[in-house]
Design a protein around this motif. Sequence first.
Motif, PDB file in Angstrom:
ATOM      1  N   ASP A  99       0.833  -1.211   0.000  1.00  0.00           N
ATOM      2  CA  ASP A  99       0.000   0.000   0.000  1.00  0.00           C
ATOM      3  C   ASP A  99       0.864   1.255   0.000  1.00  0.00           C
ATOM      4  O   ASP A  99       0.491   2.281  -0.559  1.00  0.00           O
ATOM      5  CB  ASP A  99      -0.927   0.026   1.220  1.00  0.00           C
ATOM      6  CG  ASP A  99      -1.981  -1.064   1.172  1.00  0.00           C
ATOM      7  OD1 ASP A  99      -2.184  -1.625   0.079  1.00  0.00           O
ATOM      8  OD2 ASP A  99      -2.578  -1.352   2.219  1.00  0.00           O
ATOM      9  N   VAL A 103       0.536   4.485  -2.654  1.00  0.00           N
ATOM     10  CA  VAL A 103       0.323   5.889  -2.268  1.00  0.00           C
ATOM     11  C   VAL A 103       1.428   6.768  -2.850  1.00  0.00           C
ATOM     12  O   VAL A 103       1.155   7.842  -3.393  1.00  0.00           O
ATOM     13  CB  VAL A 103       0.245   6.031  -0.732  1.00  0.00           C
ATOM     14  CG1 VAL A 103       0.277   7.489  -0.315  1.00  0.00           C
ATOM     15  CG2 VAL A 103      -1.015   5.370  -0.208  1.00  0.00           C
ATOM     16  N   HIS A 107       1.241   9.891  -5.883  1.00  0.00           N
ATOM     17  CA  HIS A 107       1.689  11.263  -5.658  1.00  0.00           C
ATOM     18  C   HIS A 107       3.100  11.498  -6.184  1.00  0.00           C
ATOM     19  O   HIS A 107       3.797  12.398  -5.710  1.00  0.00           O
ATOM     20  CB  HIS A 107       1.639  11.587  -4.159  1.00  0.00           C
ATOM     21  CG  HIS A 107       0.256  11.517  -3.597  1.00  0.00           C
ATOM     22  ND1 HIS A 107      -0.658  12.528  -3.755  1.00  0.00           N
ATOM     23  CD2 HIS A 107      -0.381  10.548  -2.897  1.00  0.00           C
ATOM     24  CE1 HIS A 107      -1.789  12.193  -3.171  1.00  0.00           C
ATOM     25  NE2 HIS A 107      -1.652  10.989  -2.650  1.00  0.00           N
ATOM     26  N   VAL A 150       3.611  15.408   4.791  1.00  0.00           N
ATOM     27  CA  VAL A 150       2.324  15.022   5.389  1.00  0.00           C
ATOM     28  C   VAL A 150       1.262  16.058   5.041  1.00  0.00           C
ATOM     29  O   VAL A 150       0.095  15.719   4.846  1.00  0.00           O
ATOM     30  CB  VAL A 150       2.462  14.817   6.911  1.00  0.00           C
ATOM     31  CG1 VAL A 150       1.111  14.657   7.577  1.00  0.00           C
ATOM     32  CG2 VAL A 150       3.327  13.607   7.196  1.00  0.00           C
ATOM     33  N   ILE A 153       0.425  15.083   1.430  1.00  0.00           N
ATOM     34  CA  ILE A 153      -0.175  13.746   1.329  1.00  0.00           C
ATOM     35  C   ILE A 153      -0.598  13.309   2.735  1.00  0.00           C
ATOM     36  O   ILE A 153       0.173  12.679   3.463  1.00  0.00           O
ATOM     37  CB  ILE A 153       0.840  12.741   0.736  1.00  0.00           C
ATOM     38  CG1 ILE A 153       1.438  13.282  -0.557  1.00  0.00           C
ATOM     39  CG2 ILE A 153       0.193  11.390   0.512  1.00  0.00           C
ATOM     40  CD1 ILE A 153       2.642  12.521  -1.044  1.00  0.00           C
ATOM     41  N   PRO A 154      -1.826  13.646   3.133  1.00  0.00           N
ATOM     42  CA  PRO A 154      -2.275  13.374   4.511  1.00  0.00           C
ATOM     43  C   PRO A 154      -2.196  11.907   4.935  1.00  0.00           C
ATOM     44  O   PRO A 154      -1.933  11.620   6.096  1.00  0.00           O
ATOM     45  CB  PRO A 154      -3.730  13.856   4.517  1.00  0.00           C
ATOM     46  CG  PRO A 154      -3.837  14.793   3.366  1.00  0.00           C
ATOM     47  CD  PRO A 154      -2.834  14.341   2.346  1.00  0.00           C
ATOM     48  N   GLU A 155      -2.400  10.978   4.006  1.00  0.00           N
ATOM     49  CA  GLU A 155      -2.399   9.558   4.401  1.00  0.00           C
ATOM     50  C   GLU A 155      -1.007   9.047   4.768  1.00  0.00           C
ATOM     51  O   GLU A 155      -0.861   7.941   5.277  1.00  0.00           O
ATOM     52  CB  GLU A 155      -3.044   8.671   3.330  1.00  0.00           C
ATOM     53  CG  GLU A 155      -2.398   8.705   1.983  1.00  0.00           C
ATOM     54  CD  GLU A 155      -3.067   9.652   1.009  1.00  0.00           C
ATOM     55  OE1 GLU A 155      -3.086   9.328  -0.179  1.00  0.00           O
ATOM     56  OE2 GLU A 155      -3.553  10.712   1.402  1.00  0.00           O
ATOM     57  N   SER A 157       0.970  10.077   7.187  1.00  0.00           N
ATOM     58  CA  SER A 157       1.160   9.942   8.639  1.00  0.00           C
ATOM     59  C   SER A 157       0.628   8.593   9.108  1.00  0.00           C
ATOM     60  O   SER A 157       1.248   7.937   9.941  1.00  0.00           O
ATOM     61  CB  SER A 157       0.493  11.080   9.383  1.00  0.00           C
ATOM     62  OG  SER A 157      -0.890  11.110   9.122  1.00  0.00           O
ATOM     63  N   GLU A 158      -0.503   8.164   8.562  1.00  0.00           N
ATOM     64  CA  GLU A 158      -1.059   6.873   8.930  1.00  0.00           C
ATOM     65  C   GLU A 158      -0.175   5.738   8.407  1.00  0.00           C
ATOM     66  O   GLU A 158       0.106   4.770   9.101  1.00  0.00           O
ATOM     67  CB  GLU A 158      -2.480   6.717   8.393  1.00  0.00           C
ATOM     68  CG  GLU A 158      -3.129   5.427   8.797  1.00  0.00           C
ATOM     69  CD  GLU A 158      -4.520   5.272   8.212  1.00  0.00           C
ATOM     70  OE1 GLU A 158      -4.927   4.112   8.007  1.00  0.00           O
ATOM     71  OE2 GLU A 158      -5.182   6.284   7.959  1.00  0.00           O
ATOM     72  N   LEU A 159       0.275   5.865   7.148  1.00  0.00           N
ATOM     73  CA  LEU A 159       1.106   4.819   6.557  1.00  0.00           C
ATOM     74  C   LEU A 159       2.441   4.664   7.283  1.00  0.00           C
ATOM     75  O   LEU A 159       2.930   3.554   7.461  1.00  0.00           O
ATOM     76  CB  LEU A 159       1.371   5.107   5.077  1.00  0.00           C
ATOM     77  CG  LEU A 159       0.217   4.798   4.130  1.00  0.00           C
ATOM     78  CD1 LEU A 159       0.530   5.301   2.732  1.00  0.00           C
ATOM     79  CD2 LEU A 159      -0.073   3.314   4.096  1.00  0.00           C
ATOM     80  N   GLN A 162       2.018   2.814  10.752  1.00  0.00           N
ATOM     81  CA  GLN A 162       1.640   1.398  10.774  1.00  0.00           C
ATOM     82  C   GLN A 162       2.869   0.530  10.975  1.00  0.00           C
ATOM     83  O   GLN A 162       3.911   0.796  10.391  1.00  0.00           O
ATOM     84  CB  GLN A 162       0.950   0.999   9.475  1.00  0.00           C
ATOM     85  CG  GLN A 162      -0.407   1.588   9.282  1.00  0.00           C
ATOM     86  CD  GLN A 162      -0.975   1.273   7.912  1.00  0.00           C
ATOM     87  OE1 GLN A 162      -0.294   0.765   7.039  1.00  0.00           O
ATOM     88  NE2 GLN A 162      -2.236   1.604   7.721  1.00  0.00           N
TER      89      GLN A 162
END
Length: 163
Positions: A99, A103, A107, A150, A153-155, A157-159, A162
């Motif tokens: 994933d 992402v 981008h 971040v 590309i906001p996602e 921080s989550e990636l 993990q």
Amino acid sequence: RIRIWSVCAAGCVIIFSLLLVVRSHRRKLRVARKNIELLRRMEQLEKTAADNRRMQVKVDRMDLLNVLKKFSGSEKAPLPENYSVWEKVTTAVDDAYPDFKVVLAAHADDLADADIRLLYLLKMGLLKAEAARLMDVNRSTVTRQLKCLVGKIPELSELLSQP
């Protein structure tokens, strides 16, 4: 008498039919239980495989630091941009976290090579200070660069958070 026998026969047929239905349902229930057990085993195997890939990334992190020691005599020396270790880093992370690659690919126009290298190093589990050393920049530069990324590309921080 015939009526009694016919009622008894009809009762026997009904009971026999019910027994067949119960037997059929028991068989279906056994099959369903086996399928559930197989699904649980598959989930465990998939989880184990994912854990193994993540463990490989951690091992690759140690390999990277060991290669640096051999390459320059110190972990503190920066990695050359064309050094083949970058390929090893990206391959290990892409295999363990598909994933993440998706992402970044989505981008790609917004990311410079240095941004991509930083994100891969951080995803590998390196600390910001270690990534800064490898990229030959200041730790505050890495922190600032990460904040900007971040923001774009906001996602991320989550990636990156993990395991």
